[in-house]
Design an enzyme around this catalytic site. Sequence first.
Site, PDB file in Angstrom:
ATOM      1  N   ARG A 114     -47.192  39.093  42.307  1.00 51.13           N
ATOM      2  CA  ARG A 114     -47.753  39.774  41.129  1.00 51.13           C
ATOM      3  C   ARG A 114     -46.698  40.027  40.058  1.00 51.13           C
ATOM      4  NH1 ARG A 114     -52.729  43.556  42.955  1.00 51.13           N
ATOM      5  NH2 ARG A 114     -51.218  45.050  43.732  1.00 51.13           N
ATOM      6  N   GLY A 115     -45.456  39.695  40.347  1.00 53.11           N
ATOM      7  CA  GLY A 115     -44.379  39.877  39.379  1.00 53.11           C
ATOM      8  C   GLY A 115     -44.337  38.735  38.374  1.00 53.11           C
ATOM      9  N   MET A 116     -43.461  38.866  37.384  1.00 50.02           N
ATOM     10  CA  MET A 116     -43.386  37.847  36.334  1.00 50.02           C
ATOM     11  C   MET A 116     -43.017  36.483  36.919  1.00 50.02           C
ATOM     12  SD  MET A 116     -41.412  37.741  32.699  1.00 50.02           S
ATOM     13  CE  MET A 116     -39.718  37.745  33.188  1.00 50.02           C
ATOM     14  N   TRP A 121     -31.161  47.427  17.998  1.00 55.69           N
ATOM     15  CA  TRP A 121     -29.965  48.112  18.523  1.00 55.69           C
ATOM     16  C   TRP A 121     -28.731  47.213  18.461  1.00 55.69           C
ATOM     17  CZ3 TRP A 121     -31.056  51.499  23.462  1.00 55.69           C
ATOM     18  CH2 TRP A 121     -32.006  52.478  23.124  1.00 55.69           C
ATOM     19  N   LYS A 155     -27.959  41.541  45.654  1.00 55.69           N
ATOM     20  CA  LYS A 155     -28.255  40.123  45.392  1.00 55.69           C
ATOM     21  C   LYS A 155     -27.169  39.225  46.004  1.00 55.69           C
ATOM     22  CE  LYS A 155     -32.098  40.331  43.081  1.00 55.69           C
ATOM     23  NZ  LYS A 155     -33.312  39.790  43.705  1.00 55.69           N
ATOM     24  N   TYR A 207     -27.342  46.905  42.523  1.00 58.03           N
ATOM     25  CA  TYR A 207     -28.339  45.830  42.496  1.00 58.03           C
ATOM     26  C   TYR A 207     -27.652  44.478  42.698  1.00 58.03           C
ATOM     27  CZ  TYR A 207     -31.874  42.787  40.328  1.00 58.03           C
ATOM     28  OH  TYR A 207     -32.779  41.790  40.063  1.00 58.03           O
ATOM     29  N   LEU A 226     -34.460  34.438  45.115  1.00 56.29           N
ATOM     30  CA  LEU A 226     -34.170  34.580  43.689  1.00 56.29           C
ATOM     31  C   LEU A 226     -33.169  35.694  43.474  1.00 56.29           C
ATOM     32  CD1 LEU A 226     -37.203  33.241  43.619  1.00 56.29           C
ATOM     33  CD2 LEU A 226     -36.783  33.628  41.203  1.00 56.29           C
ATOM     34  N   ASP A 255     -23.188  47.476  22.026  1.00 52.18           N
ATOM     35  CA  ASP A 255     -23.499  46.047  22.010  1.00 52.18           C
ATOM     36  C   ASP A 255     -23.525  45.426  23.401  1.00 52.18           C
ATOM     37  OD1 ASP A 255     -24.071  45.222  19.491  1.00 52.18           O
ATOM     38  OD2 ASP A 255     -22.021  44.653  18.959  1.00 52.18           O
ATOM     39  N   SER A 283     -29.811  36.845  40.558  1.00 54.67           N
ATOM     40  CA  SER A 283     -29.702  37.212  39.144  1.00 54.67           C
ATOM     41  C   SER A 283     -28.286  36.905  38.655  1.00 54.67           C
ATOM     42  CB  SER A 283     -29.984  38.707  39.018  1.00 54.67           C
ATOM     43  OG  SER A 283     -29.509  39.176  37.786  1.00 54.67           O
ATOM     44  N   SER A 284     -28.155  36.694  37.357  1.00 57.35           N
ATOM     45  CA  SER A 284     -26.822  36.389  36.808  1.00 57.35           C
ATOM     46  C   SER A 284     -25.898  37.609  36.842  1.00 57.35           C
ATOM     47  CB  SER A 284     -26.943  35.859  35.383  1.00 57.35           C
ATOM     48  OG  SER A 284     -27.572  36.813  34.573  1.00 57.35           O
ATOM     49  N   CYS A 285     -26.436  38.797  37.152  1.00 59.15           N
ATOM     50  CA  CYS A 285     -25.573  39.988  37.215  1.00 59.15           C
ATOM     51  C   CYS A 285     -24.666  39.981  38.448  1.00 59.15           C
ATOM     52  CB  CYS A 285     -26.394  41.267  37.157  1.00 59.15           C
ATOM     53  SG  CYS A 285     -27.374  41.524  38.631  1.00 59.15           S
ATOM     54  N   HIS A 320     -36.707  44.590  28.711  1.00 54.31           N
ATOM     55  CA  HIS A 320     -35.561  43.793  28.261  1.00 54.31           C
ATOM     56  C   HIS A 320     -35.716  43.498  26.769  1.00 54.31           C
ATOM     57  CE1 HIS A 320     -35.397  42.452  32.709  1.00 54.31           C
ATOM     58  NE2 HIS A 320     -34.451  43.340  32.494  1.00 54.31           N
TER      59      HIS A 320
HETATM   60  N1  LIG Z   1     -37.060  39.171  34.801  1.00 54.79           N
HETATM   61  C1  LIG Z   1     -35.861  38.677  34.584  1.00 54.79           C
HETATM   62  O1  LIG Z   1     -35.382  38.572  33.443  1.00 54.79           O
HETATM   63  C2  LIG Z   1     -35.037  38.201  35.754  1.00 54.79           C
HETATM   64  C3  LIG Z   1     -33.778  37.670  35.463  1.00 54.79           C
HETATM   65  C4  LIG Z   1     -32.983  37.239  36.501  1.00 54.79           C
HETATM   66  C5  LIG Z   1     -33.454  37.339  37.798  1.00 54.79           C
HETATM   67  N2  LIG Z   1     -34.671  37.837  38.072  1.00 54.79           N
HETATM   68  C6  LIG Z   1     -35.061  37.914  39.493  1.00 54.79           C
HETATM   69  O2  LIG Z   1     -36.321  37.329  39.750  1.00 54.79           O
HETATM   70  C7  LIG Z   1     -36.976  38.047  40.790  1.00 54.79           C
HETATM   71  C8  LIG Z   1     -38.348  38.468  40.331  1.00 54.79           C
HETATM   72  O3  LIG Z   1     -38.218  39.248  39.138  1.00 54.79           O
HETATM   73  P1  LIG Z   1     -39.465  39.624  38.233  1.00 54.79           P
HETATM   74  O4  LIG Z   1     -38.971  39.735  36.846  1.00 54.79           O
HETATM   75  O5  LIG Z   1     -40.612  38.736  38.561  1.00 54.79           O
HETATM   76  O6  LIG Z   1     -39.744  41.106  38.780  1.00 54.79           O
HETATM   77  P2  LIG Z   1     -41.113  41.929  38.772  1.00 54.79           P
HETATM   78  O7  LIG Z   1     -42.010  41.424  37.688  1.00 54.79           O
HETATM   79  O8  LIG Z   1     -40.740  43.363  38.799  1.00 54.79           O
HETATM   80  O9  LIG Z   1     -41.769  41.511  40.160  1.00 54.79           O
HETATM   81  C9  LIG Z   1     -41.229  41.925  41.392  1.00 54.79           C
HETATM   82  C10 LIG Z   1     -42.310  41.849  42.434  1.00 54.79           C
HETATM   83  O10 LIG Z   1     -41.775  42.323  43.683  1.00 54.79           O
HETATM   84  C11 LIG Z   1     -42.742  43.140  44.286  1.00 54.79           C
HETATM   85  N3  LIG Z   1     -42.134  44.135  45.180  1.00 54.79           N
HETATM   86  C12 LIG Z   1     -41.150  45.016  44.886  1.00 54.79           C
HETATM   87  N4  LIG Z   1     -40.897  45.799  45.950  1.00 54.79           N
HETATM   88  C13 LIG Z   1     -41.743  45.397  46.936  1.00 54.79           C
HETATM   89  C14 LIG Z   1     -41.977  45.827  48.261  1.00 54.79           C
HETATM   90  N5  LIG Z   1     -41.288  46.827  48.810  1.00 54.79           N
HETATM   91  N6  LIG Z   1     -42.916  45.188  48.979  1.00 54.79           N
HETATM   92  C15 LIG Z   1     -43.642  44.183  48.455  1.00 54.79           C
HETATM   93  N7  LIG Z   1     -43.464  43.727  47.190  1.00 54.79           N
HETATM   94  C16 LIG Z   1     -42.532  44.338  46.446  1.00 54.79           C
HETATM   95  C17 LIG Z   1     -43.426  43.840  43.143  1.00 54.79           C
HETATM   96  O11 LIG Z   1     -44.666  44.341  43.589  1.00 54.79           O
HETATM   97  P3  LIG Z   1     -45.521  45.393  42.718  1.00 54.79           P
HETATM   98  O12 LIG Z   1     -46.280  44.512  41.770  1.00 54.79           O
HETATM   99  O13 LIG Z   1     -46.368  46.089  43.703  1.00 54.79           O
HETATM  100  O14 LIG Z   1     -44.526  46.301  42.043  1.00 54.79           O
HETATM  101  C18 LIG Z   1     -43.532  42.704  42.124  1.00 54.79           C
HETATM  102  O15 LIG Z   1     -44.690  41.941  42.346  1.00 54.79           O
HETATM  103  C19 LIG Z   1     -36.073  39.231  41.154  1.00 54.79           C
HETATM  104  O16 LIG Z   1     -35.322  38.917  42.294  1.00 54.79           O
HETATM  105  C20 LIG Z   1     -35.150  39.344  39.967  1.00 54.79           C
HETATM  106  O17 LIG Z   1     -33.878  39.798  40.341  1.00 54.79           O
HETATM  107  C21 LIG Z   1     -35.491  38.281  37.075  1.00 54.79           C
END
Ligand SMILES: NC(=O)c1ccc[n+]([C@@H]2O[C@H](COP(=O)([O-])OP(=O)(O)OC[C@H]3O[C@@H](n4cnc5c(N)ncnc54)[C@H](OP(=O)(O)O)[C@@H]3O)[C@@H](O)[C@H]2O)c1
Length: 326
Positions: free
Chosen positions: A14-16, A210, A144, A140, A109, A286, A111-113, A187
């Site tokens: 359900r995440g992005m 900003w 990772k 965090y 997955l 910045d 992250s660049s951090c 973000h």
């Molecule tokens: N977005 C960015 O810019 C970005 C950049 C670099 C890396 N990433 C990496 O990509 C990955 C996904 O990121 P995203 O942006 O898609 O994040 P997101 O939209 O916050 O999605 C994270 C998902 O993980 C689920 N989740 C969290 N805790 C959980 C738990 N205890 N049990 C079951 N599900 C759980 C969340 O469920 P709920 O829907 O219930 O909260 C959500 O569906 C992460 O590892 C992140 O570090 C993202």
Amino acid sequence: MQPASNRIFVAGHRGMVGSAIVRQLKSRGVPEADIVTRTRAELDLTNQAAVRTFFAEAQIDEVYLAAAKVGGILANSTRPAEFIYTNLTIEANVIDAAFQSGVKKLLLLGSSCIYPKLAEQPMREDALLTGTLEPTNEPYAIAKIAGIKLCESYNRQYGESHGVDYRSVMPTNLYGPGDNYDLETSHVIPALLRKFHEAKEAGVAEVVVWGTGTPRREFLYVEDMAAASIHVMELRKTEYEEHTEPMLSHINVGYGDDVSIAELAEIIAGVVGFSGEIVYDTDRPDGTPQKLLDSTRLNSLGWRPQVGLEEGLRRAYADYCSSVGA
Ligand SMILES: NC(=O)c1ccc[n+]([C@@H]2O[C@H](COP(=O)([O-])OP(=O)(O)OC[C@H]3O[C@@H](n4cnc5c(N)ncnc54)[C@H](OP(=O)(O)O)[C@@H]3O)[C@@H](O)[C@H]2O)c1
């Protein structure tokens, strides 16, 4: 494509990113019945017993681990315990339960951090563990890094004996459908899309951005990230091993080019149709002058992004408009 019997668990669907991976798998012809998902209410991935039971019963063949506790600077700096505990626990639970149930292929997955605060730009994979991390999201990032090392350790111990092949990808900043538009926690791209949209709707003459506008950042459209994840997952083991090392196995996923925040703001103003003035609040910090991944490893494995920044922003804005009913 995948044989029909290949059952794929997308954790965090359900995440992005997870939702984009599900869309991409479906668009590549993976039958819906072979894509396994669980909401957090159905399966809390921090619950070790529940995760073990799930894997013991669900007959999973491949895992995309896109579930994580994700947040901005404020959330990371005020709730560091939650960020390190939740992410370490999800990774350890899923990776070990996957192994115990016989899963051979898994993609984490990250992250660049994970890279040091002062890493040379563009940041190559071998910058990992060469310096001090950015303090605001260190817990965090440590989680990772532990995720990468979990995958590598299972490969090293069980690769030959059990055919384990666990990989990891490190995305740059992502944007696109399903992004978080809450101004408190979002973000830069979703924040600017919303600010410019609301200014346009309200007829406001200026938008404040900003900082000085000079820092350079890299952005990748989330559908490209999903495509890259599937590409890396589907690489032949020999090909993956030729381009990685057992203890330096992660792969950067970047767009390959960066943009200044001022250039980004101009493009977003154009996409949204905001014709007022952009003002820079130089009292705001910045951050680091540049953050760009070196994606040579992934490029040499045959993958490049398809969606340019302006096109991606148009699609992201369409998603924002539909999410607010505009
Ligand atoms: N977005 C960015 O810019 C970005 C950049 C670099 C890396 N990433 C990496 O990509 C990955 C996904 O990121 P995203 O942006 O898609 O994040 P997101 O939209 O916050 O999605 C994270 C998902 O993980 C689920 N989740 C969290 N805790 C959980 C738990 N205890 N049990 C079951 N599900 C759980 C969340 O469920 P709920 O829907 O219930 O909260 C959500 O569906 C992460 O590892 C992140 O570090 C993202």
